[in-house]
Design a protein around this motif. Structure first.
Motif, short mmCIF file in Angstrom:
data_model
loop_
_atom_site.label_atom_id
_atom_site.label_comp_id
_atom_site.label_asym_id
_atom_site.label_seq_id
_atom_site.Cartn_x
_atom_site.Cartn_y
_atom_site.Cartn_z
N ARG A 214 38.60 26.01 -5.41
CA ARG A 214 40.07 26.51 -5.49
C ARG A 214 40.98 26.00 -6.78
O ARG A 214 40.87 24.81 -7.13
CB ARG A 214 40.76 25.63 -4.13
CG ARG A 214 42.29 26.10 -4.01
CD ARG A 214 42.76 25.38 -2.83
NE ARG A 214 41.89 25.25 -1.45
CZ ARG A 214 41.57 26.07 -0.77
NH1 ARG A 214 42.35 27.27 -0.60
NH2 ARG A 214 40.84 25.90 0.46
N PRO A 215 41.68 26.92 -7.45
CA PRO A 215 42.12 26.63 -8.39
C PRO A 215 43.72 25.75 -8.25
O PRO A 215 43.93 25.83 -7.03
CB PRO A 215 42.69 28.10 -9.26
CG PRO A 215 42.49 28.94 -7.81
CD PRO A 215 41.67 28.38 -7.04
N SER A 216 43.89 24.92 -9.07
CA SER A 216 44.90 24.04 -9.06
C SER A 216 46.41 24.95 -9.13
O SER A 216 46.37 26.09 -9.67
CB SER A 216 45.07 23.07 -9.98
OG SER A 216 45.10 23.31 -11.32
N ASP A 217 47.48 24.26 -8.50
CA ASP A 217 48.89 25.07 -8.81
C ASP A 217 49.31 24.98 -10.15
O ASP A 217 49.00 24.13 -10.96
CB ASP A 217 49.90 24.11 -7.87
CG ASP A 217 51.08 25.01 -7.76
OD1 ASP A 217 51.11 26.42 -7.58
OD2 ASP A 217 52.20 24.50 -7.49
N GLY A 218 49.76 26.08 -10.61
CA GLY A 218 50.23 26.33 -12.13
C GLY A 218 49.08 26.76 -12.88
O GLY A 218 49.27 26.90 -14.22
N ASP A 219 47.81 26.79 -12.52
CA ASP A 219 46.90 27.12 -13.44
C ASP A 219 47.21 28.82 -13.75
O ASP A 219 47.48 29.63 -13.06
CB ASP A 219 45.43 27.31 -12.66
CG ASP A 219 44.25 27.60 -13.64
OD1 ASP A 219 44.23 27.30 -14.62
OD2 ASP A 219 43.10 28.14 -13.02
N SER A 220 46.89 28.83 -15.28
CA SER A 220 47.32 30.24 -15.94
C SER A 220 46.27 30.52 -17.16
O SER A 220 45.84 29.50 -17.56
CB SER A 220 48.74 30.27 -16.35
OG SER A 220 48.80 29.52 -17.25
N VAL A 221 45.80 31.62 -16.67
CA VAL A 221 44.99 31.88 -18.17
C VAL A 221 45.20 33.53 -18.38
O VAL A 221 45.45 34.47 -17.54
CB VAL A 221 43.25 32.03 -17.75
CG1 VAL A 221 43.02 32.86 -16.27
CG2 VAL A 221 42.41 32.12 -18.82
#
Length: 96
Positions: free
Chosen positions: A67-74
């Motif tokens: 599960r990706p963390s909150d605020g992860d951006s790419v």
């Protein structure tokens, strides 16, 4: 002969009116055709943008093993453009 004098000059105003009417009609038709073309182009741009966004999101999700963390951006580059994927957690899952 008096009858012909009252009808003198009838042809020229009629021709001017018809030429003006046809010119306005042609200008209206060309403007409408141009407008329809612009609408079709913008519609295609929306479809292309949606396809790019969906393919970038799919690439991002395929690369995730947890599960990706909150605020992860790419930013993901795809054919035709790029996609910025930003993860925002709206509700914490029950298992946390």
């Amino acid at each position: 002969m008096a009858r012909f004098r009252s009808e003198r000059g009838f042809a020229l105003p009629t021709v001017i009116f018809l030429v003006t009417f046809l010119t306005v009609l042609l200008a209206t038709a060309l403007a409408r055709a141009r407008s329809d073309h612009e609408v079709a182009d913008s519609g295609q741009s929306v479809v292309d943008a949606l396809a790019i966004a969906e393919s970038g999101l799919q690439i991002y999700l395929d690369g995730q093993t947890s599960r990706p963390s909150d605020g992860d951006s790419v930013r993901i580059n795809v054919t035709g453009g790029y996609t910025d994927v930003v993860v925002l957690v709206l509700q914490n899952p029950a298992d946390q």
